[in-house]
Write a protein that holds these residues in place. Structure first.
Motif, PDB file in Angstrom:
ATOM      1  N   ILE A 198       0.872  -1.177   0.000  1.00 50.95           N
ATOM      2  CA  ILE A 198       0.000   0.000   0.000  1.00 50.95           C
ATOM      3  C   ILE A 198       0.906   1.222   0.000  1.00 50.95           C
TER       4      ILE A 198
ATOM      5  N   VAL B 268       2.121   4.982   0.141  1.00 54.51           N
ATOM      6  CA  VAL B 268       1.787   6.322   0.620  1.00 54.51           C
ATOM      7  C   VAL B 268       3.040   7.188   0.467  1.00 54.51           C
TER       8      VAL B 268
ATOM      9  N   CYS C 121      -3.223  -4.091   7.551  1.00 57.11           N
ATOM     10  CA  CYS C 121      -3.063  -2.888   6.736  1.00 57.11           C
ATOM     11  C   CYS C 121      -4.013  -3.018   5.565  1.00 57.11           C
ATOM     12  N   LYS C 122      -4.859  -2.014   5.351  1.00 50.00           N
ATOM     13  CA  LYS C 122      -5.726  -2.109   4.180  1.00 50.00           C
ATOM     14  C   LYS C 122      -6.151  -0.735   3.675  1.00 50.00           C
ATOM     15  N   ILE C 123      -6.839  -0.759   2.533  1.00 47.20           N
ATOM     16  CA  ILE C 123      -7.289   0.498   1.930  1.00 47.20           C
ATOM     17  C   ILE C 123      -8.763   0.703   2.270  1.00 47.20           C
TER      18      ILE C 123
ATOM     19  N   SER D  94     -12.174   3.846   2.995  1.00 45.55           N
ATOM     20  CA  SER D  94     -12.640   5.222   2.903  1.00 45.55           C
ATOM     21  C   SER D  94     -12.990   5.626   4.339  1.00 45.55           C
TER      22      SER D  94
ATOM     23  N   LEU E 236      -9.562   7.636  -0.939  1.00 45.90           N
ATOM     24  CA  LEU E 236      -9.168   6.386  -0.303  1.00 45.90           C
ATOM     25  C   LEU E 236      -7.970   6.601   0.601  1.00 45.90           C
ATOM     26  N   TRP E 237      -7.934   5.843   1.679  1.00 46.93           N
ATOM     27  CA  TRP E 237      -6.895   6.011   2.692  1.00 46.93           C
ATOM     28  C   TRP E 237      -6.247   4.677   3.017  1.00 46.93           C
ATOM     29  N   ALA E 238      -4.962   4.767   3.395  1.00 45.71           N
ATOM     30  CA  ALA E 238      -4.280   3.584   3.894  1.00 45.71           C
ATOM     31  C   ALA E 238      -4.541   3.524   5.393  1.00 45.71           C
TER      32      ALA E 238
ATOM     33  N   TYR F 280      -4.177   6.442   9.874  1.00 39.39           N
ATOM     34  CA  TYR F 280      -4.763   6.667   8.545  1.00 39.39           C
ATOM     35  C   TYR F 280      -3.902   7.641   7.781  1.00 39.39           C
TER      36      TYR F 280
ATOM     37  N   LEU G 114      -3.918   7.963   0.673  1.00 43.68           N
ATOM     38  CA  LEU G 114      -3.338   7.066  -0.322  1.00 43.68           C
ATOM     39  C   LEU G 114      -2.690   7.897  -1.423  1.00 43.68           C
TER      40      LEU G 114
ATOM     41  N   ASN H 297      -4.660   9.578  -4.067  1.00 47.29           N
ATOM     42  CA  ASN H 297      -5.462  10.752  -3.699  1.00 47.29           C
ATOM     43  C   ASN H 297      -4.798  12.056  -4.083  1.00 47.29           C
TER      44      ASN H 297
END
Ligand code: ADP
Length: 517
Positions: A378, A380, A412-414, A416, A440-442, A510, A513, A516
């Motif tokens: 993921i 960032v 750890c995931k993606i 909103s 979207l956010w990590a 958070y 991503l 974004n």
């Protein structure tokens, strides 16, 4: 701006007006006409001409009266007036001079002479008008500067009656210009300033001196604010000889206020921080001193095992000191922005894996199972070392605050941020429900089966040095989460916690991503 001079021609006879029109047309003037005194005054008020050609003899209001009235009007008092009289009429001239006429011409006109005299007068007037316009522009510029200034500027008369406040002063004090005008400048004096302070300031400034200092003032809504205040006398710009006020006495007073409330708050926070740090440093230091003194005094009488225990204790507390100093340095680096803001592409999931594997031995000491669930890279934008430090803080806490044999799961995931699975009551720098950023956010989570945190502590958990009293047997500085929060903030991210006492805690990070950005 109209550069042509305006001439108002006043005569009751159309033929007379037409003669002058004929003589002056094509000479570069704006011409206006009036056929009686009343009309002349009305047009003069409306046009403010450079010159009025005024017939002396008119039915109704004659030229003399018109001129007297012009001179009585502040707006028109300076307008040049040439009176048109009959030849050889010395009486009229005398009356005209008394009425305020500037010059005379006689009928019938000498065309060349008339044109020349009018040209001279209008040119002179034109210069004066340009000068006035320049003054006006200068005033506008000053006004614009005052309006744009971030500092609150207040102008009062010499006794402290408010004449003007700029927009910054309106914002700072809460009083509008209309509300403040005509009031005493004590309008925002608060009970926090000594009663005589304003008198002292006024006295000093009236004596022609500058006053500078700090005051606590009060806004219209009664809120107090700290202001750095400069009060200065303004002297009359007129030449001292003509000024009605002696040159050493100010005609008005200008004061500039700068809101230093945030500065004061920061200063206070810093003082608190310093006193907290000294307090926290003193505790382990005094323990170390005590134990080593005992060791020294009673060395021969102590058993080996006891001596070893004391040395271990010294080591333990030295370690605490070390961590504390490290954390304090880190947080002051962040505060003073002496921290790298470099951002690289980093894989958050990968960072989690590294930290989990590095801290595994510590977890094993306490018989915890520690694992990161399967995931994918993921990406960032971030500072690798800083993000690793945040993750490490969360993992260390989970291990520390979970009794032996616990379970710590990381993922750890993606996501909103508006998904219902995120508990909106989560604390720390969490945005308002209505301000939740989109996209979207990590998300990185550390879930433990530890001692948990009761709700009352959650709001202050990220404050510096905040530690839950009942957990003081567990070593710590109370700075780890504060640092983590700051670092997340610097990354445009958030840190949050949800916890149940005796069940366990979930800490989550958070980060926006990369897609974004
Ligand atoms: P420290 O751990 O050095 O005391 P932190 O800023 O990391 O400082 O944490 C502040 C406090 O929050 C801790 O003292 C502890 O009371 C509480 N805390 C942090 N993490 C956890 C956790 N995983 N479980 C329970 N309490 C925690």
């Amino acid at each position: 701006m109209n550069h042509k001079s305006t001439i108002l021609i006043v005569d009751d006879l159309l033929s007379a007006r037409e003669v002058l029109r004929g003589l002056l047309t094509g000479q570069g003037y704006n011409l206006a006409f009036a056929s009686n005194g009343a009309e002349a005054l009305a047009k003069a008020t409306q046009l403010i001409p450079d010159l009025i050609l005024l017939d002396a003899m008119m039915p109704g209001m004659n030229g003399f009266e018109v001129c007297e009235r012009l001179r009585a009007d502040p707006l028109l008092a300076e307008v040049s007036v040439i009176m048109v009289t009959a030849l050889d009429d010395p009486d009229s001239r005398l009356r005209g001079i008394e009425a305020g006429v500037d010059d005379f011409i006689t009928k019938p006109y000498n065309r060349v002479e008339l044109q020349a005299r009018i040209r001279i007068i209008t040119r002179l007037n034109h210069q004066r008008r340009l000068h006035l316009l320049e003054l006006q522009a200068e005033r506008d510029r000053t006004q614009a500067i005052l309006e744009a200034l971030g500092e609150a500027v207040v102008v009062t008369d010499a006794t402290g009656i408010i004449q003007y406040v700029n927009p910054a002063a309106e914002t700072l004090t809460g009083f509008t210009l209309a509300e403040a005008q005509g009031q005493s400048w004590r309008l925002w004096q608060s009970e926090e300033t000594t009663a005589h302070l304003y008198d002292e300031i006024l006295e000093k400034v009236q004596a022609g001196q500058l006053w500078q200092g700090e005051v606590v003032n009060k806004r219209k809504d009664k809120q107090l604010y700290d202001a750095a205040l400069t009060v200065a006398p303004l002297f009359s710009p007129n030449s001292p000889g003509r000024s009605p006020v002696p040159p050493s006495q100010p005609v008005s007073i200008v004061s500039v206020q700068r809101d230093i409330t945030p500065l004061k708050k920061a200063e206070q926070a810093k003082n608190e921080f310093v006193s907290n740090v000294s307090h926290e440093l003193r505790t382990p230091l005094s323990v170390i001193t005590l134990i080593s003194d005992n060791l020294d005094t009673h060395y021969e009488r102590l058993e080996d095992s006891k001596r070893r225990k004391m040395i271990r204790d010294i080591q333990k507390h030295t370690q605490v000191l070390n961590e504390l100093i490290g954390d304090v340095l880190e947080i002051s680096r962040i505060d003073s922005q002496r921290i790298s803001m470099e951002r690289d592409l980093v894989d958050l999931y990968h960072l989690l894996q590294i930290e989990v594997s590095e801290i595994l031995p510590l977890a094993r000491q306490k018989s915890h199972t520690l694992q990161a669930s399967d995931g994918e890279p993921i990406n960032v934008l971030g500072h690798q070392a800083q993000l690793r430090q945040v993750i490490r803080n969360l993992l260390t806490n989970a291990i520390k605050y979970t009794p032996d044999g616990g379970q710590i799961n990381c993922a750890c995931k993606i996501i909103s941020l508006s998904t219902p699975e995120i508990d909106q009551k989560q604390v720390a720098n969490w945005p308002e429900r209505d301000n939740l950023p989109g996209g979207l956010w990590a998300a990185l989570r550390v879930v433990d089966t530890g001692i948990g945190i009761s709700q009352e502590h959650l709001p202050r958990l990220f404050n510096r040095f905040y530690r839950i009293k009942t957990q003081h047997k567990i070593r710590g500085t109370g700075l780890g989460l504060a640092i983590a929060q700051k670092l997340m903030e610097l990354h445009g991210g958030y840190i949050a916690v949800a916890s149940t006492l005796d069940k366990g805690s979930t800490f989550a990070l958070y980060l926006p991503l990369l897609e974004n950005e």
